[in-house]
Scaffold this active site. Structure first.
Site, PDB file in Angstrom:
ATOM      1  N   HIS A 193      33.699 -15.397  76.075  1.00 19.84           N
ATOM      2  CA  HIS A 193      34.629 -15.626  75.182  1.00 19.84           C
ATOM      3  C   HIS A 193      35.841 -14.775  76.079  1.00 19.84           C
ATOM      4  CE1 HIS A 193      37.823 -15.060  72.355  1.00 19.84           C
ATOM      5  NE2 HIS A 193      37.706 -13.863  72.456  1.00 19.84           N
ATOM      6  N   PRO A 217      48.422 -13.391  69.080  1.00 21.93           N
ATOM      7  CA  PRO A 217      48.245 -13.217  67.607  1.00 21.93           C
ATOM      8  C   PRO A 217      47.863 -14.637  66.907  1.00 21.93           C
ATOM      9  CG  PRO A 217      50.402 -12.249  68.451  1.00 21.93           C
ATOM     10  CD  PRO A 217      49.805 -13.021  69.451  1.00 21.93           C
ATOM     11  N   HIS A 260      57.818  -5.073  43.528  1.00 26.69           N
ATOM     12  CA  HIS A 260      58.922  -5.904  44.319  1.00 26.69           C
ATOM     13  C   HIS A 260      60.039  -4.886  44.796  1.00 26.69           C
ATOM     14  CE1 HIS A 260      57.126  -9.265  42.274  1.00 26.69           C
ATOM     15  NE2 HIS A 260      58.351 -10.065  42.585  1.00 26.69           N
TER      16      HIS A 260
END
Ligand SMILES: Cc1ncc(C[n+]2csc(CCOP(=O)(O)OP(=O)(O)O)c2C)c(N)n1
Ligand SMILES: [Mg+2]
Length: 657
Positions: free
Chosen positions: A261, A120, A468
């Protein structure tokens, strides 16, 4: 000492050959990056990286992170060539096949020498920042004799483009982590083609503005690479070494293009590359003299290791240091007394405060605990008197002000845990686990002990409103494998959850904690009942027809509902379920006893009901919140959204029929 370019060239070509041949054999993988960075790697291991293939885990080794994890064959090649016992050439032949430790992307659990799981993009570099923090902290604590190493990273354009790069280098620059060196594979290519397609950024200027030293080199000129790295080491700031490279270097028709790649070069191009490189050996065969040159690169580290062993032997802190690096917890002096005191009862308290109270005691007894928060210290209650600020001026501090960098914080914590000697914990609002979820996932994949102190865990936070207020967060975190998600219901449960988290050596934990005050629901600390994940907090008095299962702040509500049911002659158990993952690990008989099938099972949690069918059955009742919250005082929200005895009772009675 200057390296001999004539010796380095075949060493680099050995990486190129192994990479292109392994990818060709698997017909899958990424040859371009290893072929492009082969020269840099040959220089790096020949002169700089301190490592001992015979003792890959010795604590004072340099840490190397291949942030551009798709180039895994570069790392596998180096580990093999330098003489690590794994990967063997057979394992490299089996690159990307089931059972080979040479997985598509490097995995820290598969091979010694793979310090971090990467792939990642961006996270490897960000974890390396945590490793560099860990090194400086342990150096401050144990001195140069025991802790004196560097952190190296190879990163690609992708790692530098990701948003987390901003957070990571900001933190590293601020903390002046001068022992960190990033080698950037500056090849101007990503998957879609030239980087011109998507970026015009002046990366050097950005790094410089963030407090980094920047130097460039020709990544195929070994003397120039050496010059640049020497310059990086001489500078007190963290360094970015921009290595101008050609992706797939050596493949005559495809180099310099994204075609190299992420796919096999093809038989014809592999043969042409052999011609171009002057590499006449069959696939997976490395001449003995090239092996010998690679093997010799470990001699420096081997010698350094043996000197370090002598220093450790001479140190009066050897036992403490070794236990610390092994991740052992010291004797907890005040913990049992603390739990007993909590069980005796106390005022209503938010579990974030309960966590702070537990941390007060734990941070005193466990020097490995390094805390922090992403700019919510006063809300997350993560700072204790034992944890002074960890700063560029005082690396011996134990509290990191991560700034508003949730993802960077989580990745840095992974790096600290991977480094060893540190048990990191850090906080933000639970809703912002979304900002750090990719790193939480990597905590779980990498089996590291990281504790996430996530407060404001429901609509109970009140007026800040739906942006929130977590709704789906607790349940969605429960879906991540190898992650413990804990939602304790009072101060004692919070203490127990902390105890479990710290004893979990290969699993991360998320603590979901309340902003609002909760009463004590349990008064017996003789056994850590949270360790069972869920337990019967109170048994039915009348004949049992209902089992109420609740977590966190809703345990109190469940007790009140049970009281009302009992008042009507309906027996109801109350089960507190702070951690479904641990409950799922209990024997069948235990789980069947706690959640019997012949009664109405009711879950109560101020979050999405999705998934609670597992515990209530399809015919059970699930009280939750399947929509976003609202801005209002907490008590009003609980009432409005159905979390009250009055609203729950009719639903239960209707089900009972
Ligand atoms: C977070 C993330 N997004 C996307 C990918 C898929 N991916 C793998 S490599 C890559 C391109 C990276 O370019 P660069 O870092 O320049 O590597 P190079 O092509 O030069 O080897 C992408 C998009 C990934 N691995 N991680
Ligand atoms: Mg690139």
């Amino acid at each position: 000492m200057s390296l001999d370019p004539a010796r380095l060239a075949p060493m680099a070509n050995a990486i190129r050959a192994l990479a292109m041949d392994a990818v060709q054999a698997a017909n899958s993988g990424h040859p371009g990056m290893p072929m492009g960075m082969a020269d840099v790697a040959a220089v790096l291991w020949s002169k700089y990286i301190k490592f001992d293939p015979k003792a890959p885990k010795w604590p004072d080794r340099d840490r190397f992170v291949l942030s551009a994890g798709h180039g895994s064959m570069l790392l596998y090649s180096v580990l093999h060539l330098t003489g690590y016992s794994h990967p063997t050439i057979g394992e490299i032949r089996n690159f990307r096949q089931f059972g080979s430790p040479c997985a598509g992307h490097p995995e820290n659990t598969h091979l010694e020498g793979v310090e971090a799981t990467t792939g990642p993009l961006g996270q490897g570099l960000a974890m390396a920042v945590g490793m560099a923090i860990a090194e400086r902290h342990l150096n401050a604590e144990f001195g140069d004799a025991l802790v004196d190493h560097r952190t190296w990273v190879i990163a690609g354009d992708g790692c530098l483009m990701e948003g987390i790069n901003h957070e990571a280098i900001g933190l590293a620059g601020h903390l002046k982590l001068g022992r960190m060196t990033v080698l950037w594979d500056d090849n101007h290519i990503t998957i879609d083609g030239s980087t011109d397609l998507s970026t015009s950024e002046d990366i050097r200027a950005r790094y410089a503005a963030t407090g980094w030293h920047v130097v460039s080199c020709n990544g195929h000129d070994t003397a120039d690479i050496e010059r640049a790295i020497d310059e990086a080491l001489a500078d007190p700031r963290p360094s970015l070494v921009a290595c101008k490279t050609i992706i797939g270097k050596g493949a005559p028709n495809k180099q310099g293009t994204s075609a190299t790649h992420g796919s096999a070069l093809g038989e014809a191009e592999v043969a042409a590359a052999r011609q171009t490189l002057g590499w006449s050996y069959p696939a997976f065969e490395i001449p003995a003299d090239i092996y010998a040159d690679w093997n010799a690169t470990g001699d420096r580290g081997n010698a350094a290791h043996s000197q370090w062993r002598d220093r450790l032997k001479a140190s009066d802190r050897a036992t403490e240091f070794t236990a610390r690096m092994n991740g052992e917890l010291p004797q907890l002096h005040d913990w049992a007394a603390y739990k007993a005191q909590v069980a005796a009862g106390g005022p209503k308290m938010a579990t974030r405060k309960s966590s702070e109270a537990a941390l007060d005691v734990l941070t005193q007894d466990i020097p490995a605990l390094i805390g922090g928060s992403a700019d919510l210290t006063g809300s997350n209650n993560t700072k204790t008197p034992s944890t002074g600020p960890l700063t560029a001026e005082n690396y011996g501090g134990r509290y990191v002000y991560y700034g508003i960098r949730e993802f960077g914080m989580a990745a840095a914590m992974n790096g600290m845990a991977l480094h060893g000697g540190i048990i990191p914990y850090g906080g933000t609002f639970l809703v912002f686990t979304d900002y750090c979820r990719p790193a939480i996932r990597l905590s779980a994949i990498q089996h590291v002990r990281v504790v996430y102190v996530m407060t404001h865990d429901s609509i109970g936070l009140g007026e800040d409103g739906p942006t929130h207020q977590p709704v789906e967060h607790v349940q969605s975190l429960r879906m991540i494998p190898n992650l413990l998600v804990m939602r304790p219901g009072d101060t004692l449960e919070t203490a127990e959850c902390w105890e479990i988290a710290l004893n979990e050596r290969s699993r991360p934990t998320v603590l979901a904690l309340t902003r609002q005050n909760l009463p004590a629901v349990r008064h017996d600390a003789s056994e850590n009942l949270c360790a069972k994940g869920g337990y019967r907090l109170r048994g039915a008095k009348a004949g049992r027809r209902v089992v109420l299962v609740a977590t966190g702040s809703e345990v109190e509500l469940a007790l009140n509902v049970a009281d009302t049911l009992e008042g009507q002659g309906i027996g109801a158990d109350v089960v507190s379920m702070p951690c479904t993952e641990l409950f799922d690990e209990q024997p069948d008989a235990y789980r069947a006893d706690i959640l019997p099938r012949d009664v109405l099972r009711v879950s109560i949690e101020a979050g999405t009901t999705f998934g609670w069918e597992r515990y209530t059955g399809l015919d059970g009742l699930r009280i939750g919140l399947d929509h976003f919250g609202a801005s209002a005082p907490a008590e009003v929200l609980f009432e409005e959204f159905g979390f009250s005895v009055e609203k729950i009772m009719p639903k239960i009675l209707a089900k009972l029929g």
